[in-house]
Design an enzyme around this catalytic site. Structure first.
Site, PDB file in Angstrom:
ATOM      1  N   GLU A  95       0.826  -1.208   0.000  1.00  0.00           N
ATOM      2  CA  GLU A  95       0.000   0.000   0.000  1.00  0.00           C
ATOM      3  C   GLU A  95       0.864   1.264   0.000  1.00  0.00           C
ATOM      4  O   GLU A  95       0.493   2.277  -0.594  1.00  0.00           O
ATOM      5  CB  GLU A  95      -0.946  -0.001   1.205  1.00  0.00           C
ATOM      6  CG  GLU A  95      -1.963  -1.138   1.198  1.00  0.00           C
ATOM      7  CD  GLU A  95      -2.830  -1.155  -0.053  1.00  0.00           C
ATOM      8  OE1 GLU A  95      -3.101  -0.076  -0.614  1.00  0.00           O
ATOM      9  OE2 GLU A  95      -3.225  -2.253  -0.481  1.00  0.00           O
ATOM     10  N   ASP A 123      -1.796  -1.593  -9.048  1.00  0.00           N
ATOM     11  CA  ASP A 123      -1.806  -3.045  -8.879  1.00  0.00           C
ATOM     12  C   ASP A 123      -1.487  -3.759 -10.176  1.00  0.00           C
ATOM     13  O   ASP A 123      -1.821  -3.295 -11.276  1.00  0.00           O
ATOM     14  CB  ASP A 123      -3.177  -3.508  -8.363  1.00  0.00           C
ATOM     15  CG  ASP A 123      -3.411  -3.092  -6.925  1.00  0.00           C
ATOM     16  OD1 ASP A 123      -2.474  -3.209  -6.124  1.00  0.00           O
ATOM     17  OD2 ASP A 123      -4.540  -2.663  -6.610  1.00  0.00           O
ATOM     18  N   HIS A 170       1.713   2.347  -3.421  1.00  0.00           N
ATOM     19  CA  HIS A 170       0.582   3.086  -4.009  1.00  0.00           C
ATOM     20  C   HIS A 170       0.612   4.533  -3.560  1.00  0.00           C
ATOM     21  O   HIS A 170       0.516   5.463  -4.370  1.00  0.00           O
ATOM     22  CB  HIS A 170      -0.748   2.482  -3.553  1.00  0.00           C
ATOM     23  CG  HIS A 170      -1.118   1.189  -4.204  1.00  0.00           C
ATOM     24  ND1 HIS A 170      -1.050   0.990  -5.553  1.00  0.00           N
ATOM     25  CD2 HIS A 170      -1.601   0.026  -3.676  1.00  0.00           C
ATOM     26  CE1 HIS A 170      -1.457  -0.243  -5.841  1.00  0.00           C
ATOM     27  NE2 HIS A 170      -1.782  -0.840  -4.719  1.00  0.00           N
TER      28      HIS A 170
END
Length: 893
Positions: free
Chosen positions: A119, A129, A122
């Site tokens: 995460e 993804d 990101h």
């Protein structure tokens, strides 16, 4: 952690364990470049006090990572809210208390530390993804079915989980060449592949991001689509985090993260108000009093401590802090507001130093306190107190008024994390009222926060009227105020009609004839529905009339519909564009279908209106995620600009499908030592009584100010190209490619482009790196439509005439009338499935489609041979065949 998270000491321990594990994992994944040195955890104020440290500038809404109840569509899936393009930082990572407290989640997502790194990539580095739940499989250029993944070295089996399969076996769709719904890829627990963290970080062998050498460019995932087929490591390495960053040679050189536990209790605020005569306009004190009074009587939360300081040549403490515990306390505070102007010069430092004195007298320190600085004076001496004020620990919110305010004022906000507002010199409108309504607590607890329902103002001619309708929705209605202002000596005629026909007039309002304010508080909870107000100018000359409506949450268990605004950057240089974003949600649930209008005002009062869209085109990265956006590129001059947003919604919806946010994959199971071990089925969506279809609502919000430089003087030349096409889609039908996309404009997403350039290739890299060397597509029959329209174009590619190519890549550029070209579009992939003509004996080198067709031929033959057997024997034979099918599926892909 969200203030409504129940007290649970395990959560703090698990956060520390998770990030400590993540630090060493991230260090190795980035080849010795990055690890976590320090972490601050903000403990909810509702938890018991345990000698936690006081926060300085840290708030819930500014956090990189939040711990809160689940967004009901995702359950306990950790996810990152990303709203900008590849390589841009996201908004936050969301973990649920259940994810942190319960150990069963490690079988589903992998260890918490590894999930955190997934995460974090990101959030920090803007990668996406490498799996895709909508397209879990694809057909390769070699006509094989593969799972959407990176790297392609990862092994596993295909298993059918739904009734759409025959005898538990995955079935190939003869039209698409892909598996029918219900087929899942189950990875081997023990792998040799080392990547990728953005695909399946849960596997023990996975320790790296996919790089340019092992990146799977055929996979139809978000990373390829959003990042132009660059690997995650290529994107990450381009981050400024890695500039001049030499890797460490050993993990022994890093230390575990240090953790600080912070807790904020009461909110302490000091208003610092400029009363100097340097601010243009004779009615400055009047407007300042109106706005500050509205803030004290309606906006600031209960139990907050508030003090007031004014300044011009020198500062003055109007009152030390008082706690707001009742309406009487609010009115007492408002009585200390300035009523007359001061000296001719503005001394900002004098006001700020007195504010620090006021806060220290209450707290003994400034940590976690807030200063609201309002100034428009020409003070170039703020550097004298800048360092001492920003280092004292107070968050400073700034409101600059007009073009004369010192350019350094916003630096106080930037360095301390405060709001940064700008008000044009047109002080006869509601701008100053609006920015005061925007200064709310960032604790995350929306129940106690004020919500601005309406803000309207216009110059009304004699005996004309300002008439509008606003909607009070079911999420608000407590402490609802209607506030009117005017300029002449006498108030306008006021008529307010509620949804059930009850009428209020000026006699029902509390009037302040000195500062020209009429205020009405609706008793109890305001009726849900449309309220219509009319302000009639009974004065003999035109005057500006305004109406502001605020309210609070009706129910502590039902989140209000909230509107948040932000910009892609707070400084730009012409002709670089800015993107305006507006996020509309109820709790964590996005609201779709709203009408969103942004008004941008310059220092001289010129305005530009923009209609923001959530259509997944132009500046809007994801469709239907509740984040509306638009390019802003038209500027009337240099200087500061303000942003105001109006939202009107009719029959909006809360989406029922999973959001296109970046969230950790729910792993259905693993193959371990030759045995299939399935995880529990994904839990059903948690709806929390949230209605799928919402009623009407109205909202108004303000955004931080921004500055623009290098705007030319004189006639403009066209320097704005069409915006990048980001939603190009390609599919095959017979031997033709069908393209669809959203039309860009002549200037970014405004107007109409002149032409399109379309090219194709057998590889995405040729299109990305050598677009004009790729195969040309004749677009002479294609005329661009107006920005926002859906374009459809059909052509027959030359490459397919050879009959041996199954995948084609397509990209587009838009061209305007002066031959300015857009950036290259996303690269779309079209697949032609060519069924195999022969079915050789079982050979693991052949595609999965071949294996399945062979299996069904054999199954048919066996069934015909045994058609006369007893029923019991048939069942036994069928069982044996299913076992054989499972063995056949267990070939590594």
């Amino acid at each position: 952690m969200h203030p409504r998270v129940p007290e649970d000491g395990r959560l703090v321990v698990r956060l520390q364990e998770m990030i400590t594990e993540a630090s060493s994992y991230l260090f190795n994944a980035t080849k010795g470049r990055v690890y976590f040195r320090s972490v601050k955890i903000l403990i909810p104020p509702t938890w018991k006090e345990k000698n936690y440290e006081k926060p300085k500038h840290e708030t819930y809404e500014k956090a990189d990572v939040i711990v809160a109840a689940p967004y009901w569509k995702h359950g306990d899936d950790p996810y990152t809210l990303q709203h900008e393009a590849c390589g841009k930082m996201g908004k936050y990572i969301h973990f649920t208390p259940n994810f942190l407290a319960n150990d069963y989640v490690t079988d589903i997502y992998g260890s918490r530390g590894r999930t955190f790194v997934h995460e974090w990539a990101h959030l920090r580095w803007g990668v996406f993804d490498e799996y895709d739940n909508d397209r879990p499989f694809y057909v390769t250029g070699q006509n094989q079915v593969k799972v959407t993944r990176c790297s392609s070295d990862l092994t596993g089996i295909y298993v059918c989980e739904k009734n759409s399969c025959s005898d538990g076996s995955c079935v190939i769709n003869k039209l698409t060449g892909l598996f029918k719904e219900g087929c899942a890829f189950i990875p081997e627990r023990n792998q040799t592949a080392v990547s990728s963290i953005m695909y399946m970080q849960s596997l023990s062998s996975v320790a790296e991001f996919c790089n340019e050498h092992n990146h799977n460019r055929e996979a139809p995932n978000l990373q390829n689509r959003m990042c132009d087929y660059r690997s995650t490591w290529e994107v990450i390495k381009n981050s400024t985090d890695f500039e001049n960053d030499l890797p460490l040679t050993s993990s022994s050189l890093i230390t575990p993260p240090s953790f600080s536990l912070l807790q904020k209790r009461e909110r302490v605020i000091c208003l610092v108000l400029d009363v100097s005569k340097t601010i243009a306009g004779g009615n400055w004190i009047n407007r300042l009093h109106q706005a500050a009074e509205l803030y004290l009587l309606q906006i600031v939360e209960e139990n907050t401590y508030v003090g007031i300081v004014t300044f011009s040549d020198k500062g003055e403490i109007k009152t030390h802090v008082h706690q707001i515990v009742s309406d009487k306390a609010r009115k007492q505070l408002a009585s200390y507001l300035p009523t007359a102007p001061g000296g001719k010069r503005a001394n900002v430092c004098a006001g700020l130093r007195l504010a620090c004195e006021v806060i220290r007298k209450k707290e003994g320190h400034l940590y976690g306190s807030e200063i609201i600085l309002v100034t428009g004076g020409q003070d170039n001496s703020t550097g004298r107190c800048f360092s001492e004020v920003i280092n004292d620990g107070s968050v400073i919110h700034t409101i600059t008024v007009g073009s004369s305010a010192a350019k350094e004022i916003e630096h106080f906000s930037k360095e301390t994390g405060g709001f940064k507002f700008f008000v044009p010199e047109r002080l006869d409108f509601s701008d100053l009222l609006d920015v005061f309504t925007g200064i709310m607590s960032r604790s995350g607890d929306t129940f106690h926060q004020s919500v601005q329902i309406e803000s309207a103002g216009e110059s009304v001619a004699e005996y004309r009227q300002l008439k509008r309708t606003v909607t009070i929705d079911s999420t608000v209605g407590r402490e609802t105020f209607f506030v009117a202002t005017w300029q002449s000596a006498d108030p306008p005629e006021i008529i307010l009609i509620d949804p059930i026909g009850r009428s209020y007039t000026v006699k029902d309002f509390e009037l302040d004839s000195v500062f020209h304010v009429a205020r009405l508080q609706i008793p109890g909870t305001a009726e849900t529905g449309d309220w219509t107000y009319t302000l009639i100018n009974v004065h003999l000359a035109p005057q500006v009339l305004t109406m502001t409506v605020t309210s609070r949450a009706a129910n502590s268990t039902l989140p209000t519909v909230s509107v948040k605004t932000y910009m892609s950057k707070d400084t730009t240089y012409y002709p670089s564009a800015i993107v305006v974003y507006v996020q509309i949600s109820q709790g964590f649930s996005p609201i779709l279908g709203a009408s969103v209008t942004a008004t941008v005002s310059s220092e001289n009062g010129d305005t530009v209106s923009l209609e923001l869209l959530d259509n997944g085109a132009g500046s809007d990265i994801f469709k239907n995620d509740g984040i509306y956006s638009k390019y802003l590129f038209s500027f009337s001059g240099n200087g500061r600009y303000s942003l105001k947003v109006r939202v009107q919604a009719n029959r909006t919806t809360v989406p029922q499908t999973a959001m296109p946010w970046s969230y950790a994959m729910y792993i259905p199971g693993y193959v371990e030592n030759g045995k299939l071990k399935m995880n529990p089925s994904r839990p059903p969506a948690i709806k929390n009584n949230t209605q799928v279809r919402r009623g009407d609502f109205s909202r108004t919000a303000v955004g931080d100010s921004f500055t623009v430089s290098a705007v030319p003087i004189g006639p403009y030349i066209d320097v704005f190209p069409p915006c990048k096409i980001i939603d190009l889609d390609a599919r095959m039908e017979d031997d033709k490619v069908i393209l669809s996309w959203t039309a860009p404009g002549d200037d970014f997403d405004k107007g109409q482009a002149t032409s399109y350039e379309i090219r194709t290739s057998e590889t995405p890299l040729e299109l990305r790196d050598s677009f004009y060397n790729a195969t040309f597509v004749n677009t002479s029959t294609l005329s661009p439509q107006h920005a926002g329209c859906t374009e459809i174009f059909v052509f027959k590619p030359e490459a397919f005439t050879t009959g041996n190519i199954t995948v084609i890549y397509v990209a587009i550029r838009a061209v305007d009338e002066v031959f300015l070209r857009s950036e290259l579009s996303n690269i779309a992939q079209a697949v032609m499935f060519i069924p195999p003509m022969t079915y050789p004996p079982s050979n693991l080198k052949f595609g999965v489609s071949t294996i399945f067709l062979l299996f069904f031929v054999l199954l048919t033959a066996v069934c015909l041979t045994l058609s006369t057997s007893l029923c019991l024997v048939k069942k036994k034979k069928k069982k044996n065949l299913s076992e054989n099918a499972a063995k056949l599926l267990q070939h590594k892909v």
